[in-house]
Structures are given as C-alpha cells and as structure tokens.
Design a protein around this motif. Structure first.
Motif, PDB file in Angstrom:
ATOM      1  N   THR A 219      -3.630  -6.632  -3.603  1.00 48.45           N
ATOM      2  CA  THR A 219      -2.632  -6.081  -2.824  1.00 48.45           C
ATOM      3  C   THR A 219      -2.601  -4.769  -2.469  1.00 48.45           C
ATOM      4  N   MET A 220      -3.615  -3.954  -2.965  1.00 52.28           N
ATOM      5  CA  MET A 220      -3.838  -2.704  -2.782  1.00 52.28           C
ATOM      6  C   MET A 220      -3.868  -2.410  -1.101  1.00 52.28           C
ATOM      7  N   PRO A 221      -3.210  -1.222  -0.524  1.00 51.38           N
ATOM      8  CA  PRO A 221      -3.508  -1.157   0.921  1.00 51.38           C
ATOM      9  C   PRO A 221      -4.760  -0.654   1.321  1.00 51.38           C
ATOM     10  N   ILE A 222      -5.406  -1.094   2.570  1.00 53.87           N
ATOM     11  CA  ILE A 222      -6.663  -0.937   2.787  1.00 53.87           C
ATOM     12  C   ILE A 222      -6.267  -0.319   4.387  1.00 53.87           C
ATOM     13  N   VAL A 223      -6.746   0.541   4.758  1.00 54.08           N
ATOM     14  CA  VAL A 223      -6.697   1.063   6.273  1.00 54.08           C
ATOM     15  C   VAL A 223      -8.180   1.421   6.585  1.00 54.08           C
ATOM     16  N   TYR A 224      -8.192   0.805   7.912  1.00 54.86           N
ATOM     17  CA  TYR A 224      -9.728   1.000   8.329  1.00 54.86           C
ATOM     18  C   TYR A 224      -9.901   2.123   9.092  1.00 54.86           C
ATOM     19  N   LEU A 225     -10.951   2.698   9.243  1.00 52.96           N
ATOM     20  CA  LEU A 225     -11.111   3.897  10.251  1.00 52.96           C
ATOM     21  C   LEU A 225     -12.327   3.624  10.925  1.00 52.96           C
ATOM     22  N   SER A 226     -12.476   3.630  12.312  1.00 55.15           N
ATOM     23  CA  SER A 226     -13.373   3.110  13.056  1.00 55.15           C
ATOM     24  C   SER A 226     -13.587   3.953  14.544  1.00 55.15           C
ATOM     25  N   GLY A 227     -14.897   4.134  14.850  1.00 57.39           N
ATOM     26  CA  GLY A 227     -15.016   4.843  16.129  1.00 57.39           C
ATOM     27  C   GLY A 227     -14.986   3.770  17.277  1.00 57.39           C
ATOM     28  N   ALA A 228     -15.277   2.558  16.951  1.00 55.73           N
ATOM     29  CA  ALA A 228     -14.935   1.340  17.981  1.00 55.73           C
ATOM     30  C   ALA A 228     -13.696   0.895  18.018  1.00 55.73           C
ATOM     31  N   SER A 229     -13.265   0.577  19.406  1.00 55.36           N
ATOM     32  CA  SER A 229     -12.060   0.146  19.727  1.00 55.36           C
ATOM     33  C   SER A 229     -11.759  -1.322  20.227  1.00 55.36           C
ATOM     34  N   GLU A 230     -12.987  -2.108  19.822  1.00 55.72           N
ATOM     35  CA  GLU A 230     -12.987  -3.426  20.387  1.00 55.72           C
ATOM     36  C   GLU A 230     -12.255  -4.203  19.553  1.00 55.72           C
ATOM     37  N   VAL A 231     -10.980  -4.852  20.281  1.00 57.94           N
ATOM     38  CA  VAL A 231      -9.729  -5.695  20.000  1.00 57.94           C
ATOM     39  C   VAL A 231     -10.407  -6.730  19.022  1.00 57.94           C
ATOM     40  N   GLY A 232     -11.392  -7.399  19.331  1.00 58.67           N
ATOM     41  CA  GLY A 232     -11.626  -8.582  18.410  1.00 58.67           C
ATOM     42  C   GLY A 232     -12.269  -8.338  17.136  1.00 58.67           C
ATOM     43  N   MET A 233     -12.912  -7.227  17.088  1.00 62.01           N
ATOM     44  CA  MET A 233     -13.294  -6.632  15.492  1.00 62.01           C
ATOM     45  C   MET A 233     -12.009  -6.233  14.658  1.00 62.01           C
ATOM     46  N   GLN A 234     -11.153  -5.502  15.717  1.00 63.40           N
ATOM     47  CA  GLN A 234      -9.896  -4.997  14.708  1.00 63.40           C
ATOM     48  C   GLN A 234      -8.970  -6.237  14.249  1.00 63.40           C
ATOM     49  N   VAL A 235      -8.954  -7.186  15.161  1.00 66.36           N
ATOM     50  CA  VAL A 235      -8.219  -8.589  14.585  1.00 66.36           C
ATOM     51  C   VAL A 235      -9.162  -9.206  13.659  1.00 66.36           C
ATOM     52  N   GLU A 236     -10.459  -9.325  13.471  1.00 67.66           N
ATOM     53  CA  GLU A 236     -11.068  -9.648  12.360  1.00 67.66           C
ATOM     54  C   GLU A 236     -10.963  -9.039  11.079  1.00 67.66           C
ATOM     55  N   ALA A 237     -10.956  -7.594  11.200  1.00 69.99           N
ATOM     56  CA  ALA A 237     -10.746  -6.834  10.122  1.00 69.99           C
ATOM     57  C   ALA A 237      -9.637  -6.911   9.307  1.00 69.99           C
ATOM     58  N   LEU A 238      -8.242  -7.342  10.280  1.00 72.35           N
ATOM     59  CA  LEU A 238      -6.937  -7.333   9.605  1.00 72.35           C
ATOM     60  C   LEU A 238      -7.140  -8.624   9.040  1.00 72.35           C
ATOM     61  N   ARG A 239      -7.466  -9.510   9.693  1.00 71.97           N
ATOM     62  CA  ARG A 239      -7.554 -10.931   9.370  1.00 71.97           C
ATOM     63  C   ARG A 239      -8.126 -11.338   7.964  1.00 71.97           C
ATOM     64  N   LEU A 240      -9.049 -10.466   7.537  1.00 70.38           N
ATOM     65  CA  LEU A 240      -9.724 -10.511   6.528  1.00 70.38           C
ATOM     66  C   LEU A 240      -9.333  -9.624   5.352  1.00 70.38           C
ATOM     67  N   GLY A 241      -8.294  -9.135   5.525  1.00 73.87           N
ATOM     68  CA  GLY A 241      -7.591  -8.459   4.424  1.00 73.87           C
ATOM     69  C   GLY A 241      -7.333  -7.044   4.448  1.00 73.87           C
TER      70      GLY A 241
END
Length: 538
Positions: A322-344
């Motif tokens: 349950t530890m919060p994880i916030v992603y940082l990325s130079g890419a703004s592709e929506v599909g990758m962001q959704v996948e990243a959030l879906r996987l935790g």
C-alpha cells in the motif's frame, strides 16, 4: 540528503520577501517558481498551526502567483500584475503582524519543557463566545469546561464591540434558537477580518450543504450541526493547542539522472521533506528496509528494468503493498501512463515537473497513507490507541524492560457511566470519555502508553515508574477529573473514575499485569468507587 528549509515563521517570511524582491529586480522565471514555493511553504506552516485566516490569505496569494506562472518567455510579468501581487503580499504581511501575540504570559502550572516544545508562535489561550441570551444555560456549562482547561473566556453579544487588545485562539458563534444563519453573515465577516488567525466555529449549523457553504464564504472555518455541538466543541478547541511533533516525511527517490535528483531533493527540502536517492533500482529492497520511506518517487526509465516492473515486484510484498508510488517520466504518452497506474502506481507526473505540484502531490499522498496506517491503530472517538494496538504496545514495552526497571500498568473505568448515557444521552457520554482522554494526554508523558481499552475503560502504562509514584500520579488525575465540568444542554455534570494498578517486576508478563490491574480496579469499585487501588502482592 539536502538542507532543511527554515522552520520559524520569521524565517519563512524573510525568504518570501527576499524572493519577491529578487524577482522584481531580475524578473527570471526560476525566481518566480521559487516565490510560489515560498508561499506554499508558508501556507503549509500556517495550516499545521491551525491559523485558517492566514492560510486563506496565503492561498489567495499563491493562486494569483500561479495564474501568472506561464512559460519562461512570459517573464518578467507586466508591472500591473506585479502591483496586484504586491497588494496581496502586503495584506498577508499586515495580517501576520496583527495576529502575532504581543506578549506571552507563562502559566505557573505549565512545565518549562512543555513551553520549550511549542512552535515559535505561542498561541493565545483566550476564547470568545458570541451568543444570544436564550442559550445562556448551555454557554455557562461550556465556559466552565474551557476555564478548567486554562482558557480565558469572554462572552459577547452579537454585534457587541470587540475587545481591542485581545486576539483569541477561537471564536464560538452561537446563534439564537431557530435563527437563520444568513442574519449573522455581516457579523461573521467582521469577525473574520478582525481575527485573521483565529478559528471561527458556528454552532448549530443546518444539515443542508448550501447554508454551510454560505457560512464558510462569510468566514466560518468549522460549522458544527446542533446534534453534534455537545460532543465536538470542546474536543476541537482542545485540539487547537496540541503541539504534537509530527515525524518528518520521508521520500525515496529512484532516479538515475543526477540533475533530476538534485531538483527533486531541492524541492522536497524546501517543504521540510526528508529524502534519499538511489540511482540503481537493484538496491531498492535493501534501501527500503533501512530507510523506511513514506513514499517512492519512481523514474519510469532506468537501467536494467523500468519503474513499472519495479512496482509490480513491490506490490507482491505485504510490507509495500500500500506504499504510495508516484511515477516520474519525460514521456507523456497516455497509454503508458494508464498502464503504469493500472499496475500499481498512485500518480504520474511528467518531466520537467512543476515543483509546487510535485510537493503538493507528495504531501497529499503521504498524509493519506499515514492516516490510513493510523486509523488501524487509533480509537475513532478519542484518538488514543485502540484495544488491539494498546495490547501490542504493552508487549513491546515489556520486551524493552530492564530487569530492575519498574513498569506500572493501570486500568481506569469511569464510574456509573451507564447512568450518564441514560440520563444525558450518548453525545454527552462521548464527551465525558473524550475529556478523560484529553486529561490523560495532558498529564502523562509522550513515552507513556495511553489506550482506550473498550467502552469507558482505559489502559495506561508508565515505563520507569514505581507503583507508589504511579498511584500518586493517577490519584491526582482522578481528583482533577472529578472537578472537571462536562457541558450538556441543561448546564454541566461531574463524573469520577476508579483505577487499579499493577507493576513489573512483581508480575513479568503483559497479560499478568493487565489481569492484576483489572482485579485491583474491581476492588476499587467494591470499596465505593472514585479511588485508586493497587494489586495485592503475589
């Protein structure tokens, strides 16, 4: 690790003024960002100190600054926009100056270490009660409670001239029975202007959203419904003078770019957030075990494996599920962001990040994470440890005990509590329980165990305290509690408690101590209640 931001209000105000003056001279985009961060940091500090009027002024100034943030090419902003910011900054500084206590009286009964532990701005202990004559009985009972806990209470009529030399901690607004809140809006606005740092409570608010929104627009901070006012008012005011030192937020930065790490850690440090950075995600588990962060800032693209893969591993471990994880990325592709959030993941921020937004996301996620952890251990009514957490904490204290160091456990039970509930109602009974909880917190040390064991029963454990000394301490609290008035619609009532104590090393298990203290409590009840009894030697 990076340097910690200034702590005192004066330091923060100095930083705010100098950053604004530097921007006015040079007009650089980075200086404008630094200004926004300084305002946000000051707002957070006022919020921790529960100074809502000053928080509002900070937020208004911050919103104005962020409106003009734009892109680097848009700076310096036009002169008329700088003048608008200057006007709001002057209003904020003026409100801070008027709200700051001019002199601090040291209360004789207050220990020096408690004063030393307070923040740099010591709060006033005065409360104004603005009321109508038809509420006099209830007001008298409430004032008796507030005065018992060391507050100076002034009772005023609606529209009466306000004291000129006083700046209250809180203002209680008590309308007439059946009155329309709208009739008081002008008075509330005047009070808000006069007392920018005070908490404004409106008692007897409607349970409809629109009138409550209107009250808050007029300047009210807390609107308490009529059915809750007996149980909530004292608790909320007492909470304003609590100065519990909060453990510093900790963030683990998983990022392979040195430049990005420097920017992130600088931003976090400006908000007094501790951080540690690693460039190799292969050491993630080892560092998590030793550093124990509240949140992970995870770069998406790293050597050997990416942030999503690292998160999937962590989510399979109970310690980090349950530890919060916030992603940082130079890419703004929506599909990758959704996948990243879906996987935790919990949130996705793109680089280059806005430092104000980064700090806001980090603090919000950590606050919610800590609140979730606390809610599993704390009793909802009193904020003390609940039954399970109290037993667990006692086991830990027993394990830490040295062979010749005493530890005394006490079981406390409010006398004739069912009669209080039956006669005055459960909200008043809840307030009696809260009052005892606050009294225990106020009289005992931060190292002592204080738990609500169930219903009207409490458990306390005093490490390093012999039974004779513990008995004297608890007996003093018992006498204080018996003198404490508890407000109800008809005036005030008094309650008492009984207690039983047992100690280590006479008994050497947590269960044995609890059982013996409980038996001593029953003996205190048999002997007439309102007394403290010690467990018989075994």
């Amino acid at each position: 690790m990076t340097t910690v931001a200034p702590y005192s209000i004066d330091d923060r105000l100095y930083v705010l003024r100098t950053r604004w003056e530097l921007y006015q001279l040079e007009g650089q985009f980075e200086q404008f960002i630094e200004l926004a961060v300084a305002i946000n940091s000051l707002a957070e500090h006022f919020n921790r100190m529960r100074l809502p009027g000053l928080v509002r002024l900070c937020e208004g100034l911050e919103n104005l600054v962020l409106t003009h943030l734009g892109e680097p090419a848009s700076h310096p902003i036009e002169q008329r926009d700088q003048q608008a910011i200057q006007r709001q900054l002057d209003a904020l500084l003026g409100a801070v100056a008027s709200a700051r206590p001019q002199a601090v009286e040291r209360r004789i009964e207050e220990p020096l270490e408690a004063l030393a532990a307070e923040v740099d701005w010591i709060k006033p202990r005065s409360v104004w009660v603005v009321s109508t004559p038809d509420r006099q009985g209830w007001i008298d009972g409430l004032c008796g409670q507030l005065q018992y806990f060391g507050f100076h209470v002034s009772v005023l009529a609606w529209g009466q001239d306000l004291p000129v030399e006083d700046m209250p901690l809180a203002v209680l607004l008590v309308p007439g029975l059946g009155a329309d809140p709208e009739a008081y809006f002008g008075h509330i606005t005047a009070l808000r202007t006069r007392c920018p740092a005070s908490q404004l409570f409106y008692l007897g608010a409607p349970t409809v959203i629109e009138p409550v929104v209107a009250l808050m627009r007029a300047g009210v901070d807390v609107a308490i419904p009529a059915e809750d006012q007996d149980s909530m008012v004292l608790d909320r005011i007492l909470d304003l003078v609590q100065h519990a030192e909060q453990e510093k937020y900790r963030v683990l930065v998983v990022e392979d770019s040195r430049v990005a790490v420097a920017l992130i850690q600088r931003t976090l440090a400006q908000h007094s957030i501790d951080s540690q950075a690693i460039r190799d995600p292969g050491t993630l588990l080892e560092v998590l075990e030793s550093y124990r962060p509240d949140l992970i800032l995870m770069d998406m693209q790293m050597p050997r494996f990416n942030g999503i893969e690292a998160t999937r591993v962590l989510r399979q471990m109970s310690a980090y599920s349950t530890m919060p994880i916030v992603y940082l990325s130079g890419a703004s592709e929506v599909g990758m962001q959704v996948e990243a959030l879906r996987l935790g993941g919990d949130q996705f921020l793109t680089k280059p990040f806005n430092p104000v937004l980064l700090a806001a996301v980090v603090k919000t996620k950590i606050e919610r994470f800590r609140e979730t952890l606390r809610s599993t251990k704390l009793d909802g009514l009193t904020g003390l440890l609940n039954h399970t957490a109290a037993k667990s904490r006692l086991n830990v204290l027993m394990q830490q005990c040295e062979p010749n160091t005493p530890l005394t456990v006490a079981m406390i039970d409010i006398d004739h509590f069912k009669g209080i509930n039956d006669t005055y109602g459960h909200p008043v009974g809840d307030q009696v329980i809260r009052a005892l909880a606050w009294l225990l917190k106020g009289r005992l040390r931060s190292s002592d165990l204080i738990g609500r064991y169930g219903g009207e029963e409490f458990m306390i454990a005093l490490p390093g305290v012999a039974p004779e000394q513990a008995r004297a301490v608890i007996d003093r609290i018992r006498m204080d509690f018996s003198a404490l008035p508890h407000a109800h619609p008809g005036g005030a009532l008094h309650a008492t408690f009984s207690a039983g104590i047992a100690s280590y090393p006479v008994l050497d298990t947590a269960a044995g101590l609890t059982e013996a203290a409980d038996a001593a409590l029953l003996q205190a009840k048999r002997l007439g209640r309102n007394r403290v009894e010690q467990a018989a030697p075994q």
